[in-house]
Design a protein around this motif. Structure first.
Motif, PDB file in Angstrom:
ATOM      1  N   GLU A  91     112.458  40.680  -2.011  1.00 51.07           N
ATOM      2  CA  GLU A  91     113.661  41.420  -1.629  1.00 51.07           C
ATOM      3  C   GLU A  91     114.178  42.272  -2.782  1.00 51.07           C
ATOM      4  O   GLU A  91     114.829  43.285  -2.573  1.00 51.07           O
ATOM      5  CB  GLU A  91     114.748  40.440  -1.181  1.00 51.07           C
ATOM      6  CG  GLU A  91     114.447  39.774   0.139  1.00 51.07           C
ATOM      7  CD  GLU A  91     115.490  38.734   0.518  1.00 51.07           C
ATOM      8  OE1 GLU A  91     116.251  38.282  -0.357  1.00 51.07           O
ATOM      9  OE2 GLU A  91     115.530  38.379   1.702  1.00 51.07           O
ATOM     10  N   LYS A  92     113.896  41.838  -4.004  1.00 53.94           N
ATOM     11  CA  LYS A  92     114.330  42.575  -5.190  1.00 53.94           C
ATOM     12  C   LYS A  92     113.317  43.625  -5.634  1.00 53.94           C
ATOM     13  O   LYS A  92     113.492  44.260  -6.659  1.00 53.94           O
ATOM     14  CB  LYS A  92     114.602  41.605  -6.337  1.00 53.94           C
ATOM     15  CG  LYS A  92     115.751  40.664  -6.036  1.00 53.94           C
ATOM     16  CD  LYS A  92     116.017  39.756  -7.203  1.00 53.94           C
ATOM     17  CE  LYS A  92     117.188  38.827  -6.898  1.00 53.94           C
ATOM     18  NZ  LYS A  92     117.499  37.953  -8.017  1.00 53.94           N
ATOM     19  N   GLY A  93     112.248  43.789  -4.872  1.00 56.93           N
ATOM     20  CA  GLY A  93     111.268  44.819  -5.177  1.00 56.93           C
ATOM     21  C   GLY A  93     110.191  44.409  -6.171  1.00 56.93           C
ATOM     22  O   GLY A  93     109.426  45.241  -6.629  1.00 56.93           O
ATOM     23  N   ARG A  94     110.118  43.132  -6.496  1.00 58.60           N
ATOM     24  CA  ARG A  94     109.086  42.657  -7.437  1.00 58.60           C
ATOM     25  C   ARG A  94     107.767  42.435  -6.707  1.00 58.60           C
ATOM     26  O   ARG A  94     107.740  41.915  -5.587  1.00 58.60           O
ATOM     27  CB  ARG A  94     109.522  41.355  -8.092  1.00 58.60           C
ATOM     28  CG  ARG A  94     110.713  41.518  -8.987  1.00 58.60           C
ATOM     29  CD  ARG A  94     110.959  40.236  -9.781  1.00 58.60           C
ATOM     30  NE  ARG A  94     112.132  40.389 -10.607  1.00 58.60           N
ATOM     31  CZ  ARG A  94     113.251  39.696 -10.443  1.00 58.60           C
ATOM     32  NH1 ARG A  94     113.339  38.784  -9.500  1.00 58.60           N
ATOM     33  NH2 ARG A  94     114.274  39.903 -11.237  1.00 58.60           N
ATOM     34  N   GLU A  95     106.668  42.806  -7.370  1.00 58.25           N
ATOM     35  CA  GLU A  95     105.346  42.558  -6.813  1.00 58.25           C
ATOM     36  C   GLU A  95     105.042  41.069  -6.875  1.00 58.25           C
ATOM     37  O   GLU A  95     105.319  40.410  -7.880  1.00 58.25           O
ATOM     38  CB  GLU A  95     104.271  43.302  -7.603  1.00 58.25           C
ATOM     39  CG  GLU A  95     104.211  44.767  -7.320  1.00 58.25           C
ATOM     40  CD  GLU A  95     102.999  45.425  -7.954  1.00 58.25           C
ATOM     41  OE1 GLU A  95     102.199  44.743  -8.650  1.00 58.25           O
ATOM     42  OE2 GLU A  95     102.850  46.630  -7.759  1.00 58.25           O
ATOM     43  N   MET A  96     104.464  40.560  -5.801  1.00 54.74           N
ATOM     44  CA  MET A  96     104.074  39.160  -5.748  1.00 54.74           C
ATOM     45  C   MET A  96     102.666  39.054  -5.176  1.00 54.74           C
ATOM     46  O   MET A  96     102.373  39.645  -4.132  1.00 54.74           O
ATOM     47  CB  MET A  96     105.029  38.360  -4.854  1.00 54.74           C
ATOM     48  CG  MET A  96     106.458  38.381  -5.278  1.00 54.74           C
ATOM     49  SD  MET A  96     107.502  37.364  -4.205  1.00 54.74           S
ATOM     50  CE  MET A  96     107.109  37.973  -2.582  1.00 54.74           C
ATOM     51  N   ALA A  97     101.818  38.318  -5.862  1.00 54.22           N
ATOM     52  CA  ALA A  97     100.476  38.057  -5.354  1.00 54.22           C
ATOM     53  C   ALA A  97     100.559  36.931  -4.336  1.00 54.22           C
ATOM     54  O   ALA A  97     101.235  35.931  -4.565  1.00 54.22           O
ATOM     55  CB  ALA A  97      99.554  37.663  -6.505  1.00 54.22           C
ATOM     56  N   VAL A  98      99.894  37.104  -3.212  1.00 60.66           N
ATOM     57  CA  VAL A  98      99.833  36.075  -2.181  1.00 60.66           C
ATOM     58  C   VAL A  98      98.452  35.424  -2.269  1.00 60.66           C
ATOM     59  O   VAL A  98      97.430  36.097  -2.237  1.00 60.66           O
ATOM     60  CB  VAL A  98     100.065  36.664  -0.772  1.00 60.66           C
ATOM     61  CG1 VAL A  98      99.860  35.617   0.308  1.00 60.66           C
ATOM     62  CG2 VAL A  98     101.452  37.278  -0.689  1.00 60.66           C
ATOM     63  N   TYR A  99      98.455  34.086  -2.417  1.00 60.36           N
ATOM     64  CA  TYR A  99      97.220  33.326  -2.582  1.00 60.36           C
ATOM     65  C   TYR A  99      96.904  32.558  -1.315  1.00 60.36           C
ATOM     66  O   TYR A  99      97.789  32.063  -0.620  1.00 60.36           O
ATOM     67  CB  TYR A  99      97.352  32.350  -3.758  1.00 60.36           C
ATOM     68  CG  TYR A  99      97.605  33.063  -5.049  1.00 60.36           C
ATOM     69  CD1 TYR A  99      96.553  33.632  -5.760  1.00 60.36           C
ATOM     70  CD2 TYR A  99      98.892  33.205  -5.549  1.00 60.36           C
ATOM     71  CE1 TYR A  99      96.785  34.321  -6.941  1.00 60.36           C
ATOM     72  CE2 TYR A  99      99.128  33.886  -6.730  1.00 60.36           C
ATOM     73  CZ  TYR A  99      98.072  34.441  -7.413  1.00 60.36           C
ATOM     74  OH  TYR A  99      98.303  35.122  -8.577  1.00 60.36           O
ATOM     75  N   GLY A 100      95.626  32.462  -1.031  1.00 63.58           N
ATOM     76  CA  GLY A 100      95.149  31.713   0.120  1.00 63.58           C
ATOM     77  C   GLY A 100      93.781  31.151  -0.187  1.00 63.58           C
ATOM     78  O   GLY A 100      93.270  31.275  -1.302  1.00 63.58           O
ATOM     79  N   PRO A 101      93.154  30.538   0.800  1.00 65.91           N
ATOM     80  CA  PRO A 101      91.842  29.923   0.573  1.00 65.91           C
ATOM     81  C   PRO A 101      90.783  30.957   0.217  1.00 65.91           C
ATOM     82  O   PRO A 101      90.864  32.114   0.614  1.00 65.91           O
ATOM     83  CB  PRO A 101      91.522  29.254   1.912  1.00 65.91           C
ATOM     84  CG  PRO A 101      92.419  29.883   2.905  1.00 65.91           C
ATOM     85  CD  PRO A 101      93.611  30.406   2.175  1.00 65.91           C
TER      86      PRO A 101
END
Length: 153
Positions: A91-101
């Motif tokens: 929501e604050k505009g920060r990049e986030m990596a999404v991890y999965g299998p």
């Protein structure tokens, strides 16, 4: 659990139907066992398999610090057990990596590479006849007595 971040994630994971067989005498087996040696690492591994998520979400889900989650994510990624599937924005505009299998599942075999070809042949035969889900459930049931051994390691 609801999402902490306002984001649209399309982190659908297309996994291979044929897992990579990793035997105990394979160098990769040590990495896998090392990455999964703690209860926290195992919980993180299970969580991102249920639903791909960012490190901050995983930290909230497991009630641990983001730094601790980052450590375990790094170990699990180095062992090729999880992957970075997409990048989203908080929501604050920060990049986030999404991890999965990982897209290539692993089958840890408690035997040597001498037995690997026969195991892969049997697995392929049963997977094509029964479907991958049935084989995974059968292997899981057969290996459940080994859980205490893994907990000990």
């Amino acid at each position: 659990m609801g999402r902490l971040f306002s984001r649209e994630s399309d982190a659908a994971v297309d996994r291979s139907e044929t897992p990579r067989v990793v035997c105990l005498d394979d160098d990769h087996a040590g990495e896998i066992l090392g990455a999964l040696q703690s209860e926290t690492a195992q919980a993180a591994f299970r969580a991102v398999h249920r639903e791909p998520m960012a490190a901050a979400e995983l930290a909230t889900e497991l009630d641990i610090s983001v730094q601790t989650v980052g450590y375990h994510i790094e170990k699990l990624r180095d062992a090729n057990l999880i992957e970075h599937h997409e990048t989203v924005y908080s929501e604050k505009g920060r990049e986030m990596a999404v991890y999965g299998p990982a897209t290539e599942p692993k089958l840890l075999f408690f035997g040597t590479s001498d037995d690997q070809q026969a195991l892969e042949s049997v697995f392929t035969e049963y997977a094509s006849a029964l479907g991958i889900g049935a084989v995974v459930l059968a292997v899981r049931g057969a290996l459940s007595p080994l859980k205490s051994l893994l907990d000990w390691l």
